[in-house]
Design a protein around this motif. Structure first.
Motif, PDB file in Angstrom:
ATOM      1  N   ALA A 155       0.844  -1.190   0.000  1.00  0.00           N
ATOM      2  CA  ALA A 155       0.000   0.000   0.000  1.00  0.00           C
ATOM      3  C   ALA A 155       0.877   1.237   0.000  1.00  0.00           C
ATOM      4  CB  ALA A 155      -0.918   0.016   1.209  1.00  0.00           C
ATOM      5  N   ALA A 156       0.571   2.191  -0.880  1.00  0.00           N
ATOM      6  CA  ALA A 156       1.194   3.509  -0.842  1.00  0.00           C
ATOM      7  C   ALA A 156       0.334   4.372   0.074  1.00  0.00           C
ATOM      8  CB  ALA A 156       1.267   4.112  -2.239  1.00  0.00           C
ATOM      9  N   LEU A 157       0.946   4.865   1.144  1.00  0.00           N
ATOM     10  CA  LEU A 157       0.181   5.570   2.175  1.00  0.00           C
ATOM     11  C   LEU A 157       0.672   6.986   2.390  1.00  0.00           C
ATOM     12  CD1 LEU A 157      -0.012   2.573   4.659  1.00  0.00           C
ATOM     13  CD2 LEU A 157      -1.814   3.385   3.131  1.00  0.00           C
ATOM     14  N   GLY A 158       1.279   7.542   1.383  1.00  0.00           N
ATOM     15  CA  GLY A 158       1.782   8.905   1.421  1.00  0.00           C
ATOM     16  C   GLY A 158       2.483   9.173   0.113  1.00  0.00           C
ATOM     17  N   ALA A 159       3.365  10.163   0.101  1.00  0.00           N
ATOM     18  CA  ALA A 159       4.148  10.460  -1.101  1.00  0.00           C
ATOM     19  C   ALA A 159       5.282   9.449  -1.187  1.00  0.00           C
ATOM     20  CB  ALA A 159       4.685  11.875  -1.030  1.00  0.00           C
ATOM     21  N   THR A 160       5.186   8.517  -2.116  1.00  0.00           N
ATOM     22  CA  THR A 160       6.195   7.465  -2.264  1.00  0.00           C
ATOM     23  C   THR A 160       6.962   7.701  -3.558  1.00  0.00           C
ATOM     24  OG1 THR A 160       4.600   6.014  -3.357  1.00  0.00           O
ATOM     25  CG2 THR A 160       4.817   5.812  -0.979  1.00  0.00           C
ATOM     26  N   ALA A 161       8.281   7.833  -3.421  1.00  0.00           N
ATOM     27  CA  ALA A 161       9.121   8.111  -4.582  1.00  0.00           C
ATOM     28  C   ALA A 161      10.266   7.118  -4.641  1.00  0.00           C
ATOM     29  CB  ALA A 161       9.668   9.537  -4.489  1.00  0.00           C
ATOM     30  N   GLY A 162      10.854   6.983  -5.829  1.00  0.00           N
ATOM     31  CA  GLY A 162      12.045   6.160  -5.981  1.00  0.00           C
ATOM     32  C   GLY A 162      11.851   4.743  -5.514  1.00  0.00           C
ATOM     33  N   LEU A 163      12.701   4.327  -4.573  1.00  0.00           N
ATOM     34  CA  LEU A 163      12.641   2.960  -4.069  1.00  0.00           C
ATOM     35  C   LEU A 163      11.318   2.686  -3.370  1.00  0.00           C
ATOM     36  CD1 LEU A 163      14.020   0.239  -3.631  1.00  0.00           C
ATOM     37  CD2 LEU A 163      15.083   1.181  -1.568  1.00  0.00           C
ATOM     38  N   GLY A 164      10.757   3.680  -2.703  1.00  0.00           N
ATOM     39  CA  GLY A 164       9.450   3.490  -2.083  1.00  0.00           C
ATOM     40  C   GLY A 164       8.399   3.121  -3.110  1.00  0.00           C
ATOM     41  N   ALA A 165       8.378   3.861  -4.231  1.00  0.00           N
ATOM     42  CA  ALA A 165       7.432   3.558  -5.307  1.00  0.00           C
ATOM     43  C   ALA A 165       7.704   2.186  -5.899  1.00  0.00           C
ATOM     44  CB  ALA A 165       7.519   4.634  -6.389  1.00  0.00           C
TER      45      ALA A 165
END
Length: 518
Positions: free
Chosen positions: A169-179
Motif C-alpha cells: 500500500a502507498a500511504l503517502g508520497a512514495t518516490a524512488g525505491l518506495g514507489a
C-alpha cells in the motif's frame, strides 16, 4: 543476582521506540489525515497478534556513564502478525522519522523483513510511506563520499514474487525505491487524496524536466487510476487495508499450499433465470458483464483487480462453491471488449498470478480480437497480445472457457489453449470465426459488390445466407464446439468443474517454471 535492571531498561527502550519520531512529528502526521505506522499495523492485523522484531534498532545518545539519554528508533518497523488467523510478515515505513527515507533508518531491517517472508514462506505485507531510498543529499556531507546505489534486499523481493503473496500500500508520497516497493507486488493499492507515487518528486522533476507540478498532479490517484502502476484505488487507509486483507483471503500462504477453501452459503445449483436474456440478440448491443458475473460466481465473493487499467478486460478473484478462482471477462462497453496493449498486459500479469499461486481460471469470453487501427499498431499491440496469449498457453492451472458471444481472430483464439483438452462451453449467443461476418463479407465479396447493379441488395442476400451458416449449432454439428449450454446451467457446471480442478491442484504445487514479475 538477577537481570531485573536489564529487563527494566529493555522495557524503557521499547517505550521510547513507541514514541516514533516524537510528539511533534506524530502530530504533524495526524494533521495530514494519516495514521501512524503503529496504528496502521494495528488496523491491518488481527487484534493483538503483532510480534515486533528489531524494536531497539535506532540511534541513541548517551550520558557520561553510558546510559541512554535519548533514543530515535529506525523508521522501519517489521514483525509478524496474523490476518484472518494466518501468519504474515509486515514491513512498514515510519514517516515521522526522516520522512521514511533510508538515511533515517537501518536498511538491514527492510532486508530482514523480505528475508523473513522468503524463508518462513509467509505472505509479505508492505506499508509504504516515504522514499525508502537514499534520502537527502545532505547525508553525503556526513558520510564523506557518494556510493553506487543498490536496492536493498531486491534479490529476495524478486524471489518473493514467485514464492509468497506480496501486497503493498502507498500511504503517502512514495518516490524512488518506495514507489518501486509498491510496484513490486502481486497486489498494490493507493489512497485517494492521501497517496502519491512517482519515480522522483515534484522538486526533482521541476529541476530536471522544467515541469512545475504538485504532488497530486504528478502522481496522485487521478494519474495512476488507469496507469497500471497500482492495481486499485482506496477511499481511505482503512479501505486500503481491507482490500489487502481481502486479496490475501483468496491466496495460499505460499506456493507449496493450496488456496484456502471456505464453506459457501451460496447454492451450487443456483440457476439465475435472467441469464437466458443476459446477452442481447442484437450483436451490436453491449451488456453489463459485471452483473452477469454476479449471477454465476459465489454471492458477495467478487474482488475486482485493476478496474481502470486495460478496462476492456475485467479481471479479479472470486469463489465457486467456496473455492478461490481467478476470472477473466471482456467488457463490451469498452472497445467492444477487444484486446488493447494495456489489456494484454493486464491479462498476462493476471494469468501469471493465478499460475504462481495455483488458482484455477474461469474465462468468460466475448472477445472480438486485437484492436485495430493505426494507434493500436503504433503501440505494438500485436506483441503485447501475443505475450498475453503465451501466458495463457504456458499456464498449467485448470482453465475453463465460457463463450458468451464473440470469439474472433488471433485474440479470440488465444483465450484458451486450443491445442489442449478444450474445457469450454458456449452459450447459444456464440458467434465466432477468423473475423466478424459483417466485415468479412464485404472484404470477401468486394469485387462482386463493386460490379453489382444493386450492391445493397446483394449484400443483404449474402448476409442472410451467412446468418444461417454462422449459427453455433452448425459448429456443434462439426464438433467445432464441444458443448452448447443453457446459460442458466453455467453456475452448476462451474461448481462441478472447480471441485475437479482442486483435485488436480496438489500435483501442481511448488514453483512455476518462471518467476512472476510485477
Amino acid at each position: 543476582m538477577s537481570w531485573h535492571a536489564e529487563i527494566e531498561e529493555l522495557q524503557r527502550l521499547k517505550k521510547l521506540a513507541e514514541n516514533m519520531g516524537g510528539e511533534a512529528s506524530v502530530q504533524k502526521q495526524k494533521s495530514r489525515g494519516k495514521l501512524t505506522v503503529r496504528e496502521r499495523i494495528h488496523h491491518i492485523l488481527d487484534d493483538n497478534t503483532f510480534h515486533e522484531s528489531g524494536a531497539l534498532a535506532g540511534k541513541a545518545t548517551y550520558d557520561e556513564e553510558g546510559n541512554v539519554k535519548t533514543f530515535m528508533p529506525a523508521n522501519f518497523l517489521l514483525g509478524t502478525g496474523k490476518i484472518d488467523g494466518r501468519k504474515v510478515v509486515v514491513g512498514a515505513d515510519d514517516f515521522t522519522v526522516r520522512g521514511g527515507a533510508s538515511d533515517g533508518g537501518i536498511k538491514a531491517k527492510q532486508e530482514y523483513a523480505e528475508l523473513m517472508a522468503h524463508e518462513l514462506q509467509l505472505p509479505m505485507v508492505r506499508l509504504v510511506d516515504g522514499t525508502g531510498g537514499g534520502g537527502s543529499v545532505k547525508s553525503l556531507d556526513s558520510s564523506g563520499s557518494t556510493y553506487v546505489p543498490i536496492n536493498p534486499a531486491w534479490d529476495h523481493v524478486v524471489k518473493n514474487m514467485g514464492r509468497v503473496p506480496v501486497v503493498a500500500a502507498a500511504l503517502g508520497a512514495t518516490a524512488g525505491l518506495g514507489a518501486a516497493r509498491v510496484a513490486a507486488s502481486h497486489f498494490s493499492v493507493m489512497v485517494e487524496e492521501l497517496s502519491q507515487i512517482f519515480v522522483a518528486g515534484p522538486q526533482v522533476v521541476k529541476f530536471g524536466m522544467g515541469q512545475d507540478l504538485t504532488k497530486e498532479e504528478l502522481g496522485g490517484a487521478a494519474v495512476h487510476r488507469a496507469s497500471g502502476a497500482v492495481d486499485n484505488i482506496a477511499s481511505s487507509e482503512e479501505d486500503a487495508f481491507m482490500q489487502m486483507r481481502t486479496f490475501l483471503s483468496y491466496m495460499p500462504s505460499n506456493i507449496f499450499e493450496l488456496p484456502p477453501v471456505e464453506e459457501s452459503e451460496d447454492a451450487r445449483d443456483r440457476r439465475e433465470e435472467s441469464l437466458i436474456e443476459a446477452i442481447p440478440r442484437n450483436r451490436r448491443r453491449p451488456y453489463k458483464v459485471r452483473e452477469l458475473l454476479e449471477k454465476v460466481l459465489d454471492e458477495n465473493s467478487i474482488f475486482e483487480i485493476g478496474k481502470h487499467f486495460g478496462s476492456s478486460t475485467v479481471t479479479g478473484l472470486a469463489r465457486l462453491n467456496g473455492h478461490p478462482v481467478g476470472y477473466l471477462a471482456n467488457d463490451p462497453y469498452v472497445l467492444g471488449g477487444g484486446m488493447t496493449r494495456e489489456s494484454s498486459e493486464k491479462i498476462e500479469r493476471f494469468v501469471d498470478l493465478c499460475q504462481t499461486f495455483h488458482l484455477p481460471i474461469v474465462n468468460f469470453v466475448d472477445q472480438p480480437g486485437l484492436v485495430i487501427g493505426v494507434d493500436a499498431e503504433r503501440k505494438g499491440t500485436i506483441r503485447k497480445g501475443v505475450r498475453a496469449i503465451s501466458a495463457i498457453y504456458q499456464a498449467q492451472v485448470p482453465m475453463i472457457e465460457i463463450i458468451l458471444r464473440k470469439v474472433f481472430g488471433v485474440g479470440g483464439a488465444g483465450m484458451i489453449n486450443g491445442h489442449g483438452l478444450h474445457q469450454r462451453y458456449a452459450w447459444p449467443s456464440g458467434d465466432w470465426g477468423s473475423l466478424p461476418v459483417e466485415g468479412g463479407v464485404q472484404v470477401a465479396y468486394r469485387r462482386e459488390l463493386e460490379e453489382s447493379d444493386n450492391p445493397e441488395e446483394l449484400l443483404q442476400t449474402l448476409m442472410e445466407k451467412m446468418e444461417s451458416i454462422r449459427s453455433p449449432f452448425r459448429t456443434a454439428e462439426a464438433f467445432g464446439i464441444e458443448e452448447i449450454i443453457d446459460p442458466r446451467d453455467t453456475r452448476p457446471l462451474l461448481c462441478d468443474w472447480v471441485e475437479d480442478a482442486y483435485k488436480r491442484l496438489p500435483q501442481l504445487l511448488g514453483p512455476s517454471s518462471f518467476t512472476m514479475r510485477p
